[in-house]
Write a protein that holds these residues in place. Structure first.
Motif, PDB file in Angstrom:
ATOM      1  N   UNK A 143       0.839  -1.202   0.000  1.00 29.10           N
ATOM      2  CA  UNK A 143       0.000   0.000   0.000  1.00 29.10           C
ATOM      3  C   UNK A 143       0.872   1.249   0.000  1.00 29.10           C
ATOM      4  N   UNK A 144       1.988   1.203   0.734  1.00 28.29           N
ATOM      5  CA  UNK A 144       2.904   2.349   0.767  1.00 28.29           C
ATOM      6  C   UNK A 144       3.541   2.574  -0.599  1.00 28.29           C
ATOM      7  N   UNK A 145       3.968   1.492  -1.231  1.00 24.52           N
ATOM      8  CA  UNK A 145       4.544   1.608  -2.571  1.00 24.52           C
ATOM      9  C   UNK A 145       3.530   2.189  -3.557  1.00 24.52           C
ATOM     10  N   UNK A 146       2.306   1.673  -3.521  1.00 23.18           N
ATOM     11  CA  UNK A 146       1.267   2.153  -4.441  1.00 23.18           C
ATOM     12  C   UNK A 146       0.993   3.638  -4.232  1.00 23.18           C
ATOM     13  N   UNK A 147       0.943   4.064  -2.969  1.00 16.82           N
ATOM     14  CA  UNK A 147       0.683   5.473  -2.683  1.00 16.82           C
ATOM     15  C   UNK A 147       1.843   6.344  -3.147  1.00 16.82           C
ATOM     16  N   UNK A 148       3.071   5.869  -2.940  1.00 14.75           N
ATOM     17  CA  UNK A 148       4.245   6.617  -3.419  1.00 14.75           C
ATOM     18  C   UNK A 148       4.233   6.718  -4.943  1.00 14.75           C
ATOM     19  N   UNK A 163       1.974  17.819  -2.052  1.00 14.07           N
ATOM     20  CA  UNK A 163       0.979  18.685  -1.433  1.00 14.07           C
ATOM     21  C   UNK A 163       0.805  18.316   0.036  1.00 14.07           C
ATOM     22  N   UNK A 164       0.288  19.231   0.860  1.00 14.20           N
ATOM     23  CA  UNK A 164       0.034  18.906   2.274  1.00 14.20           C
ATOM     24  C   UNK A 164      -0.866  17.684   2.447  1.00 14.20           C
ATOM     25  N   UNK A 165      -1.843  17.516   1.568  1.00  9.32           N
ATOM     26  CA  UNK A 165      -2.735  16.362   1.660  1.00  9.32           C
ATOM     27  C   UNK A 165      -1.966  15.077   1.383  1.00  9.32           C
ATOM     28  N   UNK A 166      -1.106  15.083   0.352  1.00  6.39           N
ATOM     29  CA  UNK A 166      -0.313  13.897   0.018  1.00  6.39           C
ATOM     30  C   UNK A 166       0.643  13.561   1.151  1.00  6.39           C
ATOM     31  N   UNK A 167       1.242  14.574   1.752  1.00  5.40           N
ATOM     32  CA  UNK A 167       2.164  14.357   2.862  1.00  5.40           C
ATOM     33  C   UNK A 167       1.433  13.745   4.051  1.00  5.40           C
ATOM     34  N   UNK A 168       0.212  14.227   4.311  1.00  2.00           N
ATOM     35  CA  UNK A 168      -0.567  13.698   5.427  1.00  2.00           C
ATOM     36  C   UNK A 168      -0.926  12.229   5.186  1.00  2.00           C
ATOM     37  N   UNK A 169      -1.308  11.890   3.960  1.00  2.00           N
ATOM     38  CA  UNK A 169      -1.668  10.511   3.640  1.00  2.00           C
ATOM     39  C   UNK A 169      -0.473   9.579   3.789  1.00  2.00           C
ATOM     40  N   UNK A 170       0.675   9.997   3.257  1.00  3.33           N
ATOM     41  CA  UNK A 170       1.868   9.173   3.351  1.00  3.33           C
ATOM     42  C   UNK A 170       2.322   9.018   4.801  1.00  3.33           C
ATOM     43  N   UNK A 171       2.283  10.111   5.553  1.00  4.92           N
ATOM     44  CA  UNK A 171       2.705  10.063   6.954  1.00  4.92           C
ATOM     45  C   UNK A 171       1.799   9.151   7.766  1.00  4.92           C
ATOM     46  N   UNK A 172       0.497   9.231   7.523  1.00  3.00           N
ATOM     47  CA  UNK A 172      -0.453   8.385   8.256  1.00  3.00           C
ATOM     48  C   UNK A 172      -0.208   6.910   7.976  1.00  3.00           C
ATOM     49  N   UNK A 173       0.056   6.589   6.716  1.00  4.31           N
ATOM     50  CA  UNK A 173       0.315   5.198   6.369  1.00  4.31           C
ATOM     51  C   UNK A 173       1.635   4.729   6.972  1.00  4.31           C
ATOM     52  N   UNK A 174       2.655   5.573   6.908  1.00  5.60           N
ATOM     53  CA  UNK A 174       3.947   5.226   7.506  1.00  5.60           C
ATOM     54  C   UNK A 174       3.829   5.036   9.017  1.00  5.60           C
ATOM     55  N   UNK A 206      23.227  16.166   3.279  1.00  3.37           N
ATOM     56  CA  UNK A 206      22.088  16.909   2.753  1.00  3.37           C
ATOM     57  C   UNK A 206      21.248  16.073   1.801  1.00  3.37           C
ATOM     58  N   UNK A 207      20.070  16.629   1.459  1.00  6.10           N
ATOM     59  CA  UNK A 207      19.134  16.020   0.513  1.00  6.10           C
ATOM     60  C   UNK A 207      18.690  17.121  -0.465  1.00  6.10           C
ATOM     61  N   UNK A 208      19.561  17.522  -1.385  1.00  2.00           N
ATOM     62  CA  UNK A 208      19.259  18.654  -2.267  1.00  2.00           C
ATOM     63  C   UNK A 208      18.023  18.441  -3.129  1.00  2.00           C
ATOM     64  N   UNK A 209      17.058  19.360  -3.014  1.00  2.36           N
ATOM     65  CA  UNK A 209      15.853  19.302  -3.832  1.00  2.36           C
ATOM     66  C   UNK A 209      14.946  18.127  -3.540  1.00  2.36           C
ATOM     67  N   UNK A 210      15.084  17.529  -2.361  1.00  2.37           N
ATOM     68  CA  UNK A 210      14.356  16.296  -2.060  1.00  2.37           C
ATOM     69  C   UNK A 210      13.439  16.456  -0.853  1.00  2.37           C
ATOM     70  N   UNK A 211      12.359  15.679  -0.853  1.00  2.00           N
ATOM     71  CA  UNK A 211      11.489  15.529   0.311  1.00  2.00           C
ATOM     72  C   UNK A 211      11.730  14.131   0.861  1.00  2.00           C
ATOM     73  N   UNK A 212      11.942  14.041   2.180  1.00  2.21           N
ATOM     74  CA  UNK A 212      12.304  12.762   2.790  1.00  2.21           C
ATOM     75  C   UNK A 212      11.376  12.453   3.964  1.00  2.21           C
TER      76      UNK A 212
END
Length: 273
Positions: free
Chosen positions: A34-39, A53-64, A131-137
């Protein structure tokens, strides 16, 4: 009548097989799938240059947040002690040789749009400031305790030249994160310009971290991993709000010689890509 009856049986059989297939798929699905599919749905090539987006971040964080060691094929090594068996069933080194234990890197998925991986830390091991240049982690501590210290660059850039030093220049950064994460805890998220994009990990106990990097490191695209050394700043924020303890000068350094890693095999549920 017999023909109609056979047709009815055929229809019922087809419907039964369809329901059975759907039930089997549902039963065989996993949290990591499910995590892979959402990513995959979230990190697309067209969005590579933008943070989710904030919504996508919230969904991924909740699943994680719902994922634990067993979901990725790991045992909880923090319950076994330094002299027990590690997450891959391999006996750990004795206490004298603890410094020689490597951090284990487990690849779950590597693609053009995102990477999913696990880092398994023995006690006191460190991933230095990088660092993580240009990345969201996204980082989720699966078990154990981990100290995280992270900085963000001060903008506009403040750079000082240093003569007679091993480093030709340093750049000012502001402390963004300095805390210990102990499982179970919420997912941490860092962004291209905030949230502690330059950070270090130090294992307080044996621990494991599930990471999602989007987009992944790619030198050809300007996303090269750089390492840094931090030096205390003696200056306060010009606004008078920040204190000198909140700032540091960062000097880029070569990849540390004592960064000791090995590759482990992913033993969790298979992912259908």
């Amino acid at each position: 009548m017999c023909v109609q009856y056979r047709r009815l049986l055929t229809i019922m059989y087809v419907q039964f097989r369809r329901l059975l297939t759907m039930a089997t798929r549902k039963k065989s699905s996993s949290s990591i799938q499910a995590l892979y599919d959402l990513c995959k749905d979230t990190f697309m090539p067209s969005a590579a240059a933008f943070a989710p987006s904030p919504i996508a971040i919230q969904k991924l964080s909740s699943l994680l947040d719902s994922i634990g060691p067993a979901d990725v094929g790991l045992s909880d090594a923090s319950k076994e002690g330094d002299r027990g068996h590690g997450p891959f069933g391999i006996a750990s080194f004795n206490r004298v040789d603890r410094w020689a234990q490597p951090i284990t890197y487990v690849d779950i998925h590597e693609g053009e749009n995102f990477t999913m991986c696990i880092f398994c830390f023995p006690t006191s091991s460190v991933i230095p400031l990088h660092d993580h240049p240009g990345m969201t982690v996204f980082s989720k501590v699966l078990y154990g305790s981990l100290h995280v210290k992270g900085y963000d660059w001060v903008e506009p850039a403040s750079i000082q030249k240093i003569n007679g030093s091993e480093h030709s220049a340093v750049r000012l950064a502001k402390l963004a994160v300095d805390k210990v994460l102990t499982a179970p805890c919420s997912t941490s998220v860092l962004y291209p310009r905030s949230g502690g994009n330059l950070h270090s990990f130090t294992a307080i106990t044996p621990c494991a971290v599930l990471d999602i990097l989007a987009p992944p490191y790619d030198e050809s695209a300007g996303r090269r991993c750089s390492y840094y050394r931090d030096y205390p700043s003696t200056e306060e924020d010009e606004s008078g709000i920040g204190t000198k303890e909140e700032y540091a000068w960062l000097a880029e350094v070569d990849t540390p010689d004592d960064l000791y890693m090995c590759t482990g095999k992913y033993t969790g549920p298979a992912i259908q890509k």
